[in-house]
Design a protein around this motif. Structure first.
Motif, PDB file in Angstrom:
ATOM      1  N   TRP A   1      36.330 -15.870 -90.593  1.00  0.00           N
ATOM      2  CA  TRP A   1      37.409 -14.908 -90.368  1.00  0.00           C
ATOM      3  C   TRP A   1      37.113 -13.582 -91.067  1.00  0.00           C
ATOM      4  O   TRP A   1      37.267 -12.511 -90.491  1.00  0.00           O
ATOM      5  CB  TRP A   1      38.733 -15.475 -90.892  1.00  0.00           C
TER       6      TRP A   1
ATOM      7  N   LEU B   1      43.330 -12.278 -77.840  1.00  0.00           N
ATOM      8  CA  LEU B   1      42.871 -13.385 -78.693  1.00  0.00           C
ATOM      9  C   LEU B   1      42.225 -12.852 -79.977  1.00  0.00           C
ATOM     10  O   LEU B   1      42.486 -13.361 -81.073  1.00  0.00           O
ATOM     11  CB  LEU B   1      41.858 -14.251 -77.929  1.00  0.00           C
ATOM     12  N   ILE B   2      41.387 -11.835 -79.834  1.00  0.00           N
ATOM     13  CA  ILE B   2      40.726 -11.253 -81.016  1.00  0.00           C
ATOM     14  C   ILE B   2      41.773 -10.692 -81.971  1.00  0.00           C
ATOM     15  O   ILE B   2      41.727 -10.901 -83.181  1.00  0.00           O
ATOM     16  CB  ILE B   2      39.734 -10.149 -80.604  1.00  0.00           C
ATOM     17  N   LEU B   3      42.733  -9.979 -81.370  1.00  0.00           N
ATOM     18  CA  LEU B   3      43.795  -9.363 -82.171  1.00  0.00           C
ATOM     19  C   LEU B   3      44.550 -10.425 -82.969  1.00  0.00           C
ATOM     20  O   LEU B   3      44.791 -10.275 -84.165  1.00  0.00           O
ATOM     21  CB  LEU B   3      44.749  -8.623 -81.230  1.00  0.00           C
TER      22      LEU B   3
ATOM     23  N   LEU C   1      42.182  -2.102 -81.128  1.00  0.00           N
ATOM     24  CA  LEU C   1      41.463  -3.347 -81.365  1.00  0.00           C
ATOM     25  C   LEU C   1      40.377  -3.148 -82.418  1.00  0.00           C
ATOM     26  O   LEU C   1      40.216  -3.970 -83.322  1.00  0.00           O
ATOM     27  CB  LEU C   1      40.839  -3.842 -80.054  1.00  0.00           C
TER      28      LEU C   1
ATOM     29  N   PRO D   1      46.501 -14.310 -89.782  1.00  0.00           N
ATOM     30  CA  PRO D   1      46.512 -14.719 -91.192  1.00  0.00           C
ATOM     31  C   PRO D   1      47.047 -13.620 -92.116  1.00  0.00           C
ATOM     32  O   PRO D   1      47.784 -13.896 -93.063  1.00  0.00           O
ATOM     33  CB  PRO D   1      45.027 -15.001 -91.486  1.00  0.00           C
ATOM     34  N   PHE D   2      46.694 -12.366 -91.789  1.00  0.00           N
ATOM     35  CA  PHE D   2      47.171 -11.232 -92.572  1.00  0.00           C
ATOM     36  C   PHE D   2      48.696 -11.121 -92.463  1.00  0.00           C
ATOM     37  O   PHE D   2      49.404 -10.934 -93.458  1.00  0.00           O
ATOM     38  CB  PHE D   2      46.483  -9.966 -92.044  1.00  0.00           C
TER      39      PHE D   2
ATOM     40  N   SER E   1      41.125 -11.597 -73.689  1.00  0.00           N
ATOM     41  CA  SER E   1      40.167 -11.702 -74.789  1.00  0.00           C
ATOM     42  C   SER E   1      40.564 -10.796 -75.945  1.00  0.00           C
ATOM     43  O   SER E   1      40.531 -11.197 -77.115  1.00  0.00           O
ATOM     44  CB  SER E   1      38.764 -11.317 -74.315  1.00  0.00           C
ATOM     45  N   ALA E   2      40.940  -9.555 -75.606  1.00  0.00           N
ATOM     46  CA  ALA E   2      41.332  -8.600 -76.651  1.00  0.00           C
ATOM     47  C   ALA E   2      42.530  -9.137 -77.426  1.00  0.00           C
ATOM     48  O   ALA E   2      42.581  -9.038 -78.657  1.00  0.00           O
ATOM     49  CB  ALA E   2      41.657  -7.248 -76.025  1.00  0.00           C
TER      50      ALA E   2
ATOM     51  N   LEU F   1      44.553 -16.684 -99.515  1.00  0.00           N
ATOM     52  CA  LEU F   1      45.318 -16.726 -98.267  1.00  0.00           C
ATOM     53  C   LEU F   1      44.992 -17.997 -97.488  1.00  0.00           C
ATOM     54  O   LEU F   1      45.899 -18.719 -97.043  1.00  0.00           O
ATOM     55  CB  LEU F   1      44.990 -15.481 -97.444  1.00  0.00           C
TER      56      LEU F   1
ATOM     57  N   TRP G   1      43.586 -13.534 -83.758  1.00  0.00           N
ATOM     58  CA  TRP G   1      42.696 -14.166 -84.731  1.00  0.00           C
ATOM     59  C   TRP G   1      42.518 -13.290 -85.978  1.00  0.00           C
ATOM     60  O   TRP G   1      42.520 -13.780 -87.104  1.00  0.00           O
ATOM     61  CB  TRP G   1      41.345 -14.455 -84.060  1.00  0.00           C
ATOM     62  N   CYS G   2      42.394 -11.983 -85.779  1.00  0.00           N
ATOM     63  CA  CYS G   2      42.160 -11.096 -86.921  1.00  0.00           C
ATOM     64  C   CYS G   2      43.435 -10.818 -87.715  1.00  0.00           C
ATOM     65  O   CYS G   2      43.389 -10.669 -88.929  1.00  0.00           O
ATOM     66  CB  CYS G   2      41.551  -9.769 -86.463  1.00  0.00           C
ATOM     67  N   LEU G   3      44.564 -10.702 -87.012  1.00  0.00           N
ATOM     68  CA  LEU G   3      45.761 -10.220 -87.692  1.00  0.00           C
ATOM     69  C   LEU G   3      46.728 -11.322 -88.128  1.00  0.00           C
ATOM     70  O   LEU G   3      47.503 -11.133 -89.055  1.00  0.00           O
ATOM     71  CB  LEU G   3      46.508  -9.207 -86.812  1.00  0.00           C
TER      72      LEU G   3
ATOM     73  N   ILE H   1      47.072 -21.291 -96.406  1.00  0.00           N
ATOM     74  CA  ILE H   1      47.160 -21.767 -95.017  1.00  0.00           C
ATOM     75  C   ILE H   1      46.752 -23.236 -94.938  1.00  0.00           C
ATOM     76  O   ILE H   1      47.363 -24.029 -94.220  1.00  0.00           O
ATOM     77  CB  ILE H   1      46.274 -20.892 -94.100  1.00  0.00           C
TER      78      ILE H   1
ATOM     79  N   THR I   1      39.668  -9.190 -69.804  1.00  0.00           N
ATOM     80  CA  THR I   1      39.395  -8.351 -70.969  1.00  0.00           C
ATOM     81  C   THR I   1      40.616  -8.298 -71.876  1.00  0.00           C
ATOM     82  O   THR I   1      40.506  -8.445 -73.091  1.00  0.00           O
ATOM     83  CB  THR I   1      39.014  -6.922 -70.530  1.00  0.00           C
ATOM     84  N   TYR I   2      41.799  -8.096 -71.241  1.00  0.00           N
ATOM     85  CA  TYR I   2      43.010  -8.000 -72.052  1.00  0.00           C
ATOM     86  C   TYR I   2      43.324  -9.323 -72.755  1.00  0.00           C
ATOM     87  O   TYR I   2      43.754  -9.335 -73.906  1.00  0.00           O
ATOM     88  CB  TYR I   2      44.201  -7.548 -71.196  1.00  0.00           C
TER      89      TYR I   2
ATOM     90  N   TRP J   1      30.694 -11.949 -78.887  1.00  0.00           N
ATOM     91  CA  TRP J   1      31.799 -11.939 -77.936  1.00  0.00           C
ATOM     92  C   TRP J   1      32.768 -10.787 -78.234  1.00  0.00           C
ATOM     93  O   TRP J   1      33.145 -10.011 -77.350  1.00  0.00           O
ATOM     94  CB  TRP J   1      32.515 -13.299 -77.996  1.00  0.00           C
TER      95      TRP J   1
ATOM     96  N   ILE K   1      33.609  -7.425 -75.841  1.00  0.00           N
ATOM     97  CA  ILE K   1      34.976  -7.026 -75.458  1.00  0.00           C
ATOM     98  C   ILE K   1      35.271  -5.609 -75.928  1.00  0.00           C
ATOM     99  O   ILE K   1      35.782  -4.776 -75.178  1.00  0.00           O
ATOM    100  CB  ILE K   1      36.021  -8.003 -76.050  1.00  0.00           C
TER     101      ILE K   1
ATOM    102  N   TRP L   1      50.701 -13.545 -91.801  1.00  0.00           N
ATOM    103  CA  TRP L   1      51.285 -14.691 -92.504  1.00  0.00           C
ATOM    104  C   TRP L   1      51.376 -14.425 -94.003  1.00  0.00           C
ATOM    105  O   TRP L   1      52.327 -14.830 -94.665  1.00  0.00           O
ATOM    106  CB  TRP L   1      50.460 -15.951 -92.211  1.00  0.00           C
TER     107      TRP L   1
ATOM    108  N   ARG M   1      33.944  -2.711 -73.874  1.00  0.00           N
ATOM    109  CA  ARG M   1      34.526  -2.402 -72.573  1.00  0.00           C
ATOM    110  C   ARG M   1      35.539  -1.278 -72.689  1.00  0.00           C
ATOM    111  O   ARG M   1      36.143  -1.076 -73.736  1.00  0.00           O
ATOM    112  CB  ARG M   1      35.226  -3.642 -72.003  1.00  0.00           C
TER     113      ARG M   1
ATOM    114  N   PRO N   1      40.473  -7.840 -91.576  1.00  0.00           N
ATOM    115  CA  PRO N   1      39.885  -8.916 -92.383  1.00  0.00           C
ATOM    116  C   PRO N   1      38.731  -8.418 -93.257  1.00  0.00           C
ATOM    117  O   PRO N   1      38.560  -8.875 -94.380  1.00  0.00           O
ATOM    118  CB  PRO N   1      39.355  -9.912 -91.344  1.00  0.00           C
TER     119      PRO N   1
ATOM    120  N   PHE O   1      39.007  -0.049 -72.015  1.00  0.00           N
ATOM    121  CA  PHE O   1      40.363  -0.450 -71.636  1.00  0.00           C
ATOM    122  C   PHE O   1      41.333   0.214 -72.605  1.00  0.00           C
ATOM    123  O   PHE O   1      40.944   0.664 -73.679  1.00  0.00           O
ATOM    124  CB  PHE O   1      40.522  -1.971 -71.660  1.00  0.00           C
TER     125      PHE O   1
ATOM    126  N   ILE P   1      40.085  -6.794 -96.546  1.00  0.00           N
ATOM    127  CA  ILE P   1      40.773  -7.632 -97.528  1.00  0.00           C
ATOM    128  C   ILE P   1      39.765  -8.201 -98.518  1.00  0.00           C
ATOM    129  O   ILE P   1      38.753  -8.763 -98.117  1.00  0.00           O
ATOM    130  CB  ILE P   1      41.542  -8.760 -96.814  1.00  0.00           C
TER     131      ILE P   1
END
Lengths: 349, 296
Positions: A217, B36-38, A161, B44-45, B33-34, A179, B40-42, A183, B30-31, A146, A150, B47, A153, A168, A155, A171
């Motif tokens: 993650w 959400l990915i952002l 992105l 925890p970091f 989703s992007a 970490l 999810w990845c960032l 959490i 697309t935005y 997924w 994305i 935090w 694409r 991750p 954009f 790290i």
């Protein structure tokens, strides 16, 4: 120019036909190729030797050492006389001990290992290892796919992105473990966010869930980037043609994207599976192996201080399990990483 | 579709508007989703950094912004009062990672050149061996090395960690470099050969300068791999030589049974920020290096 033309001219007199240099600038006619191959072979041996020698020292020697060790009894106190004994040849009894979970009994023979001891955990650790591997790799493949779709694409902010998903990955796993341990602390943000009061590392289900989430993650970005690289190899006009022919989005995905991205996807899955099978850092730091999170790697390390030789047997078993999985993958699922790394067996790119 | 058709006054432009709406909806998805990915990845970091700068008393405060700011955690990380020697651990990580990277590059660059450039028998086999070596489980090395290093008195030395680290950093180096080398403009080498250079000279004077970016990227990947290693170091290091990964995992707090969360997050921030900056600067190259060999 004249200098460049000279060697070709001399070759022309030797070969029956004018030789056309191939892609790598190599003459394709008989004599030139033979001599060339010989000198290249000599060079190649010289250049590759240091790497192979070094790998033999750092991998092959310890592995042979481990196999030799695994055929010896552990040193220890003789249960009958109470004197220190040096071990001696044990045959495959260390391996039998692990597979049937048999430990040395005080009377000198063997008996079933007491529950909770390291020796009694081989099959549960094997199960845990495969459990983690299957769940994490399935989740990472779906999520990674997924993410890759994305990221493929066009954009604005796409490169931002792609940079963000590397965070991750960069790290250290030890830091990742700490970490997510924070959490998932009892008073931590996960419980507050979801309004739960779960002691995450206190029982099997939540402890495993916490480790799986942390692993997903940390390693999904790697998966996503490998799949993305595969997606980018697909020419856009293939999609255009399918669209013109009236293929739906789902058909385009199953008929074009999946088959064409399959080689890259299989290599990514193979890498991840082999990596997950040796999982150590996350459970070691987050739970210490408690509550059914002991993987094979954790079990080996727990055994090292109990006895080198039986630990060596267990590490050899672990190595064999990983080897067999890799073999099955490459043989039956077509994840031929070597072939793709070799540039399609020298057939060119 | 019918809704958009009703809204548009000119009938002939109706399908066009629908298409535009669909395109807008697709780009909107697309935005989302992007984003959400952002997150999810960032998140925890993020935090980790928020907690690193928070007063100990507010460790579990769920406020999502930088509040109760303090540098204390970083002072705690580098203080030796509680038996931690974090500055020393950082130095150890640099020594272990640095030496491993240099050895792997110096040795691996020749093998990669041969694999990418030369035709020889058993090339396929050599590549297989190197790729297989990179997937070798570290735990299968720890046990024999534990005994070996105990016997020869190497336990806790730097070489006791550098040697096993080479086992996974060298294969990584060789096959990343091999893929990079395949993409290089080797016609220049051919030209240098024709102009009278030997193969060695062509390699040194023409190829090395061209290969520098590839080698640099590979060095970053190799260093990160060695820097992040935990299993081997946790077993074969001692108090004086343990690297940051081990130090963070067993960081000592003021109370024996209380995890010093804020200090650990500060320590995590210290080891992670340089890597993250490095990765963000060389993002393109690193992605190319990571995926090299897997798809081509």
């Amino acid at each position: 120019m004249s200098i460049g033309a000279e060697p070709t001219t001399t070759h022309r007199t030797k070969g029956p036909k004018p030789a056309k240099p191939d892609k790598q600038g190599k003459e394709t006619n008989g004599v030139g190729q033979d001599r060339r191959a010989k000198t290249q072979g000599k060079w190649a041996t010289l250049l590759i030797a240091p790497t192979l020698i070094l790998l033999a020292i750092v991998i092959l020697y310890p592995v042979i050492n481990a196999i030799v060790m695994s055929l010896q009894h552990d040193q220890g106190l003789d249960p009958v006389t109470g004197t220190f004994v040096a071990g001696g040849f044990a045959g495959i009894s260390n391996y039998i001990g692990w597979l049937f979970q048999q430990c040395a009994s005080p009377s000198g023979g063997t008996q079933a290992c007491s529950p909770g001891s390291v020796g009694s955990q081989f099959w549960s650790a094997t199960y845990t290892t495969f459990f983690f591997t299957v769940i994490t790799v399935v989740l990472e493949t779906i999520l990674g796919f997924w993410m890759a779709v994305i990221m493929a694409r066009a954009f604005r902010g796409r490169s931002a992105l792609r940079a963000a998903v590397l965070v991750p990955w960069a790290i250290p796993t030890a830091v990742t473990a700490k970490l997510w341990f924070f959490i998932f602390a009892f008073e931590g943000i996960a419980n507050k966010l979801f309004g739960t009061a779960i002691l995450w590392t206190g029982s099997a289900g939540p402890a495993r869930a916490a480790i799986i989430i942390a692993d997903v993650w940390k390693t999904t970005p790697f998966m996503a980037l490998l799949i993305l690289a595969g997606l980018q190899m697909i020419p856009a006009d293939v999609y255009e043609a399918a669209k013109v022919d009236g293929a739906s989005a789902w058909q385009r995905f199953t008929q074009i994207t999946l088959p064409l991205v399959k080689p890259a996807l299989m290599v990514a899955i193979l890498f991840r599976v082999l990596d997950a099978l040796r999982m150590y850092d996350l459970p070691a730091i987050m739970t210490g192996g408690a509550n059914d999170t002991t993987t094979l790697s954790l079990l080996v390390v727990a055994q090292i201080r109990n006895g080198f030789n039986s630990a060596a047997a267990l590490s050899t078993i672990t190595f064999l399990i990983i080897f067999i999985v890799a073999f099955i993958f490459i043989r039956f699922l077509g994840a031929n990483a070597v072939e793709s790394a070799a540039g399609g067996k020298g057939k060119g790119k | 579709m019918s809704v958009s058709a009703l809204k548009t006054p000119a009938f002939d432009s109706a399908p066009k508007t629908a298409a535009r709406n669909r395109a807008r909806w697709a780009s909107g998805r697309t935005y989302i989703s992007a984003a959400l990915i952002l997150i999810w990845c960032l998140l925890p970091f993020y935090w980790m950094i928020v907690t690193a700068f928070r007063e100990v008393g507010y460790t579990f405060d769920p406020t999502p912004f930088f509040t109760h700011l303090t540098w204390d955690n970083f002072t705690t990380v580098f203080s030796t009062d509680l038996g931690n020697h974090f500055a020393r651990n950082l130095l150890n990580s640099f020594i272990i990672g640095g030496v491993t990277t240099v050895v792997a590059l110096v040795v691996g660059v020749f093998a990669a050149y041969a694999l990418a450039r030369l035709e020889f028998r058993f090339k396929f086999l050599v590549l297989g061996v190197i790729l297989g070596a990179s997937m070798f489980p570290g735990v299968a090395l720890v046990t024999p090395l534990f005994q070996l290093f105990t016997n020869i008195g190497w336990m806790g030395t730097y070489q006791a960690m550098i040697i096993p680290d080479i086992s996974f950093v060298l294969p990584l180096t060789v096959y990343t470099l091999t893929s990079f080398f395949r993409e290089m403009p080797w016609e220049l080498e051919e030209a240098a050969r024709i102009d009278g250079c030997t193969q060695g000279q062509a390699f040194r004077k023409v190829i090395m300068p061209l290969a520098a970016p590839a080698i640099f990227t590979t060095a970053i990947l190799a260093f990160i791999a060695a820097w992040n290693e935990f299993l081997i170091a946790s077993q074969l290091s001692n108090e004086d030589t343990k690297p940051v990964t081990v130090a963070i995992a067993y960081f000592a707090g003021a109370q024996p049974h209380q995890e010093p969360y804020t200090a650990v997050m500060a320590a995590g921030t210290v080891v992670t920020i340089p890597l993250v900056i490095l990765v963000l600067i060389f993002q393109r190259k690193i992605v190319a290096g990571l995926t090299a060999g897997a798809v081509k």
